[in-house]
Design a protein around this motif. Sequence first.
Motif, PDB file in Angstrom:
ATOM      1  N   ALA A   1       0.833  -1.206   0.000  1.00 24.39           N
ATOM      2  CA  ALA A   1       0.000   0.000   0.000  1.00 24.39           C
ATOM      3  C   ALA A   1       0.866   1.254   0.000  1.00 24.39           C
ATOM      4  O   ALA A   1       0.602   2.214  -0.733  1.00 24.39           O
ATOM      5  CB  ALA A   1      -0.927  -0.012   1.214  1.00 24.39           C
ATOM      6  N   ARG A   2       1.916   1.244   0.805  1.00 25.16           N
ATOM      7  CA  ARG A   2       2.791   2.413   0.856  1.00 25.16           C
ATOM      8  C   ARG A   2       3.479   2.629  -0.485  1.00 25.16           C
ATOM      9  O   ARG A   2       3.597   3.767  -0.953  1.00 25.16           O
ATOM     10  CB  ARG A   2       3.828   2.246   1.965  1.00 25.16           C
ATOM     11  N   ALA A   3       3.929   1.548  -1.134  1.00 26.30           N
ATOM     12  CA  ALA A   3       4.581   1.675  -2.439  1.00 26.30           C
ATOM     13  C   ALA A   3       3.615   2.230  -3.474  1.00 26.30           C
ATOM     14  O   ALA A   3       3.983   3.105  -4.274  1.00 26.30           O
ATOM     15  CB  ALA A   3       5.132   0.313  -2.877  1.00 26.30           C
ATOM     16  N   LEU A   4       2.376   1.756  -3.468  1.00 26.86           N
ATOM     17  CA  LEU A   4       1.393   2.250  -4.435  1.00 26.86           C
ATOM     18  C   LEU A   4       1.071   3.723  -4.190  1.00 26.86           C
ATOM     19  O   LEU A   4       0.943   4.508  -5.143  1.00 26.86           O
ATOM     20  CB  LEU A   4       0.121   1.404  -4.354  1.00 26.86           C
ATOM     21  N   VAL A   5       0.945   4.106  -2.935  1.00 33.94           N
ATOM     22  CA  VAL A   5       0.642   5.498  -2.622  1.00 33.94           C
ATOM     23  C   VAL A   5       1.790   6.409  -3.060  1.00 33.94           C
ATOM     24  O   VAL A   5       1.576   7.451  -3.692  1.00 33.94           O
ATOM     25  CB  VAL A   5       0.366   5.659  -1.113  1.00 33.94           C
TER      26      VAL A   5
ATOM     27  N   THR B   1      -1.286  11.916 -20.447  1.00 34.44           N
ATOM     28  CA  THR B   1      -0.500  10.805 -19.900  1.00 34.44           C
ATOM     29  C   THR B   1      -1.352  10.026 -18.909  1.00 34.44           C
ATOM     30  O   THR B   1      -2.096  10.618 -18.112  1.00 34.44           O
ATOM     31  CB  THR B   1       0.764  11.327 -19.196  1.00 34.44           C
ATOM     32  N   THR B   2      -1.241   8.702 -18.971  1.00 35.98           N
ATOM     33  CA  THR B   2      -1.936   7.829 -18.029  1.00 35.98           C
ATOM     34  C   THR B   2      -0.923   6.879 -17.401  1.00 35.98           C
ATOM     35  O   THR B   2      -0.202   6.166 -18.115  1.00 35.98           O
ATOM     36  CB  THR B   2      -3.039   7.004 -18.717  1.00 35.98           C
ATOM     37  N   VAL B   3      -0.860   6.880 -16.091  1.00 34.97           N
ATOM     38  CA  VAL B   3       0.023   5.980 -15.347  1.00 34.97           C
ATOM     39  C   VAL B   3      -0.866   4.998 -14.592  1.00 34.97           C
ATOM     40  O   VAL B   3      -1.691   5.413 -13.764  1.00 34.97           O
ATOM     41  CB  VAL B   3       0.929   6.755 -14.374  1.00 34.97           C
ATOM     42  N   THR B   4      -0.692   3.702 -14.877  1.00 40.01           N
ATOM     43  CA  THR B   4      -1.508   2.667 -14.237  1.00 40.01           C
ATOM     44  C   THR B   4      -0.624   1.811 -13.351  1.00 40.01           C
ATOM     45  O   THR B   4       0.383   1.240 -13.809  1.00 40.01           O
ATOM     46  CB  THR B   4      -2.195   1.780 -15.289  1.00 40.01           C
ATOM     47  N   LEU B   5      -0.993   1.712 -12.088  1.00 41.36           N
ATOM     48  CA  LEU B   5      -0.277   0.892 -11.109  1.00 41.36           C
ATOM     49  C   LEU B   5      -1.192  -0.241 -10.695  1.00 41.36           C
ATOM     50  O   LEU B   5      -2.351   0.001 -10.321  1.00 41.36           O
ATOM     51  CB  LEU B   5       0.115   1.725  -9.882  1.00 41.36           C
ATOM     52  N   GLU B   6      -0.672  -1.471 -10.740  1.00 42.45           N
ATOM     53  CA  GLU B   6      -1.539  -2.626 -10.471  1.00 42.45           C
ATOM     54  C   GLU B   6      -0.811  -3.627  -9.594  1.00 42.45           C
ATOM     55  O   GLU B   6       0.375  -3.898  -9.782  1.00 42.45           O
ATOM     56  CB  GLU B   6      -1.948  -3.264 -11.793  1.00 42.45           C
TER      57      GLU B   6
ATOM     58  N   LEU C   1       8.373   3.061 -11.419  1.00 48.48           N
ATOM     59  CA  LEU C   1       8.587   1.718 -11.958  1.00 48.48           C
ATOM     60  C   LEU C   1       9.284   0.803 -10.949  1.00 48.48           C
ATOM     61  O   LEU C   1       8.787  -0.285 -10.627  1.00 48.48           O
ATOM     62  CB  LEU C   1       9.407   1.812 -13.248  1.00 48.48           C
ATOM     63  N   ALA C   2      10.444   1.221 -10.454  1.00 48.79           N
ATOM     64  CA  ALA C   2      11.212   0.368  -9.548  1.00 48.79           C
ATOM     65  C   ALA C   2      10.466   0.123  -8.249  1.00 48.79           C
ATOM     66  O   ALA C   2      10.476  -0.984  -7.706  1.00 48.79           O
ATOM     67  CB  ALA C   2      12.578   0.997  -9.274  1.00 48.79           C
ATOM     68  N   ARG C   3       9.798   1.162  -7.755  1.00 45.40           N
ATOM     69  CA  ARG C   3       9.108   1.035  -6.464  1.00 45.40           C
ATOM     70  C   ARG C   3       7.961   0.023  -6.545  1.00 45.40           C
ATOM     71  O   ARG C   3       7.801  -0.824  -5.659  1.00 45.40           O
ATOM     72  CB  ARG C   3       8.583   2.404  -6.036  1.00 45.40           C
ATOM     73  N   VAL C   4       7.172   0.081  -7.590  1.00 47.21           N
ATOM     74  CA  VAL C   4       6.041  -0.842  -7.718  1.00 47.21           C
ATOM     75  C   VAL C   4       6.534  -2.258  -8.029  1.00 47.21           C
ATOM     76  O   VAL C   4       6.010  -3.244  -7.501  1.00 47.21           O
ATOM     77  CB  VAL C   4       5.068  -0.341  -8.806  1.00 47.21           C
TER      78      VAL C   4
ATOM     79  N   ALA D   1       9.243  -3.585  -7.040  1.00 43.97           N
ATOM     80  CA  ALA D   1       9.858  -4.145  -5.836  1.00 43.97           C
ATOM     81  C   ALA D   1       8.856  -4.848  -4.938  1.00 43.97           C
ATOM     82  O   ALA D   1       9.233  -5.717  -4.153  1.00 43.97           O
ATOM     83  CB  ALA D   1      10.575  -3.038  -5.062  1.00 43.97           C
ATOM     84  N   VAL D   2       7.574  -4.492  -5.026  1.00 43.38           N
ATOM     85  CA  VAL D   2       6.567  -5.143  -4.189  1.00 43.38           C
ATOM     86  C   VAL D   2       5.707  -6.110  -5.000  1.00 43.38           C
ATOM     87  O   VAL D   2       4.630  -6.516  -4.548  1.00 43.38           O
ATOM     88  CB  VAL D   2       5.682  -4.093  -3.492  1.00 43.38           C
ATOM     89  N   GLY D   3       6.193  -6.472  -6.187  1.00 50.29           N
ATOM     90  CA  GLY D   3       5.476  -7.456  -6.999  1.00 50.29           C
ATOM     91  C   GLY D   3       4.351  -6.886  -7.823  1.00 50.29           C
ATOM     92  O   GLY D   3       3.468  -7.642  -8.258  1.00 50.29           O
ATOM     93  N   GLY D   4       4.346  -5.587  -8.048  1.00 47.59           N
ATOM     94  CA  GLY D   4       3.286  -4.980  -8.842  1.00 47.59           C
ATOM     95  C   GLY D   4       3.726  -4.718 -10.282  1.00 47.59           C
ATOM     96  O   GLY D   4       4.848  -5.036 -10.676  1.00 47.59           O
ATOM     97  N   ARG D   5       2.836  -4.133 -11.060  1.00 44.05           N
ATOM     98  CA  ARG D   5       3.104  -3.824 -12.461  1.00 44.05           C
ATOM     99  C   ARG D   5       2.760  -2.364 -12.728  1.00 44.05           C
ATOM    100  O   ARG D   5       1.851  -1.806 -12.103  1.00 44.05           O
ATOM    101  CB  ARG D   5       2.282  -4.716 -13.390  1.00 44.05           C
ATOM    102  N   THR D   6       3.508  -1.796 -13.644  1.00 40.85           N
ATOM    103  CA  THR D   6       3.284  -0.386 -14.009  1.00 40.85           C
ATOM    104  C   THR D   6       3.146  -0.273 -15.520  1.00 40.85           C
ATOM    105  O   THR D   6       3.910  -0.883 -16.273  1.00 40.85           O
ATOM    106  CB  THR D   6       4.461   0.489 -13.540  1.00 40.85           C
ATOM    107  N   GLU D   7       2.184   0.516 -15.958  1.00 40.51           N
ATOM    108  CA  GLU D   7       1.997   0.781 -17.388  1.00 40.51           C
ATOM    109  C   GLU D   7       1.873   2.291 -17.568  1.00 40.51           C
ATOM    110  O   GLU D   7       1.070   2.940 -16.885  1.00 40.51           O
ATOM    111  CB  GLU D   7       0.754   0.073 -17.915  1.00 40.51           C
ATOM    112  N   ILE D   8       2.657   2.840 -18.477  1.00 39.90           N
ATOM    113  CA  ILE D   8       2.647   4.284 -18.728  1.00 39.90           C
ATOM    114  C   ILE D   8       2.314   4.516 -20.200  1.00 39.90           C
ATOM    115  O   ILE D   8       3.010   3.995 -21.086  1.00 39.90           O
ATOM    116  CB  ILE D   8       4.009   4.915 -18.378  1.00 39.90           C
ATOM    117  N   GLU D   9       1.272   5.258 -20.428  1.00 38.67           N
ATOM    118  CA  GLU D   9       0.870   5.642 -21.783  1.00 38.67           C
ATOM    119  C   GLU D   9       0.871   7.165 -21.864  1.00 38.67           C
ATOM    120  O   GLU D   9       0.248   7.833 -21.039  1.00 38.67           O
ATOM    121  CB  GLU D   9      -0.518   5.101 -22.112  1.00 38.67           C
TER     122      GLU D   9
END
Length: 417
Positions: A322-326, A405-410, A386-389, A391-399
């Motif tokens: 949660a902290r990484a996503l925030v 610009t759209t940044v998606t964190l999942e 990118l690196a922060r998400v 590191a906790v097993g998440g995925r990042t997509e930047i368009e």
Amino acid sequence: MADGGRSVLEAAWGHIPQSREATETLGAFTRTRIERVITLLVGPGCLALGAQALVAAFGPGDERAGWHVPLVLVVFLPLVAMIIACVWGRFARVFSGVFAVVYVIALVAWPFVTVGSQPVPTEEPWIFYLINVATVATVVAFPLLLQIVWTIVTPLLFGAVRLIQAGFAETFWLPVGLDVSFAIILGSVLVVLGWTYRSVAANVDETRARAVASYADAAAAAATERERVAVAALMHDSVLGALLAAERATTPRERTLAVSMAREALTRLANAEKDAWEGSDEPVDADQLADDLEAASKEMGVRLRVARSIDPDTPRVPGRVARALVLAALQAVANAVQHANAQGLAVELRGAADPGRVRVRVRDSGPGFDVERIPEDRLGIRGSILARVTAVGGRTEIESGPAGTTVTLEWESGDRW
């Protein structure tokens, strides 16, 4: 850096199962065990040959004189001490060396202490049975060169004293020659075996040490890179956020918030060597994640409302995730404010129960940029998002494009919290 390198090396060795003995002899793991195996084999083998020699020493037909019993004691007492030391695993080299030297002295004295005896060509004296015991003792005690010398000289010395004792009678030449040849051949085999096993063990240890050193170098490099990224992300997040808040502060309340953010940035810099994820890892609800993002944005001087679409069965998010996503979403917001002047800024959070997923999306309608051409040293996206998400097993997509610009964190969870 020397202390740090040492600690990394010790940590690397710690990943390989070792006993206390191996830890004390760091870098000689296999060699230590080969040495122990050699002493364990030498002890019982010498016991068997020593027992045979002892029976022969007090059996019928042996050449005896007044010095017989003292000579037997002089030879067998060091032999017994060597056998005990080899089995015990302590002082084996010392007592093996003592026996090898004492045996040579006993051979030199043999013609003098057996004066008046009548040797028989077909019967070997008891001291003959200990020739290869002396040879294998050098395998335990001496370096390779002395092992070779003992293996050749000791049988030849036995042959010489045996012929001297027999007055160089022709009937002794053939049996003595056979005995000497047999002793040299067997002794050579023992020396070669010891050298082979030690060489293999040394090569294994050298290869192992190189592998661990490589692991240590890689671990040190990875730790340095992680620290660099963490500090750079910290600088980018905290300092930039404080500067943005200070720039937008127009009221006493906003100025107070800017000062608070600056103080927090300085505190985080002072504690940069600590774990970035220290604190509770208690899972939080997706709603709480959205609340934290709104509160953090407000502290930056950006008032936004996170649009929420959360399934009631959405799994809870671990605290560090949660902290990484925030923090990553907050960086995306900061980028939108800095580079797009917050045009069309919108944040939404979706939570799905199947699969267990939390998705944060940050949009703006600014001019956009080319994602592929982001410089390596620009850590606002690479490090703070990118690196922060990741590191906790998440995925990042930047368009990004002219329309914005759209940044998606999942982040997905295999379990329900």
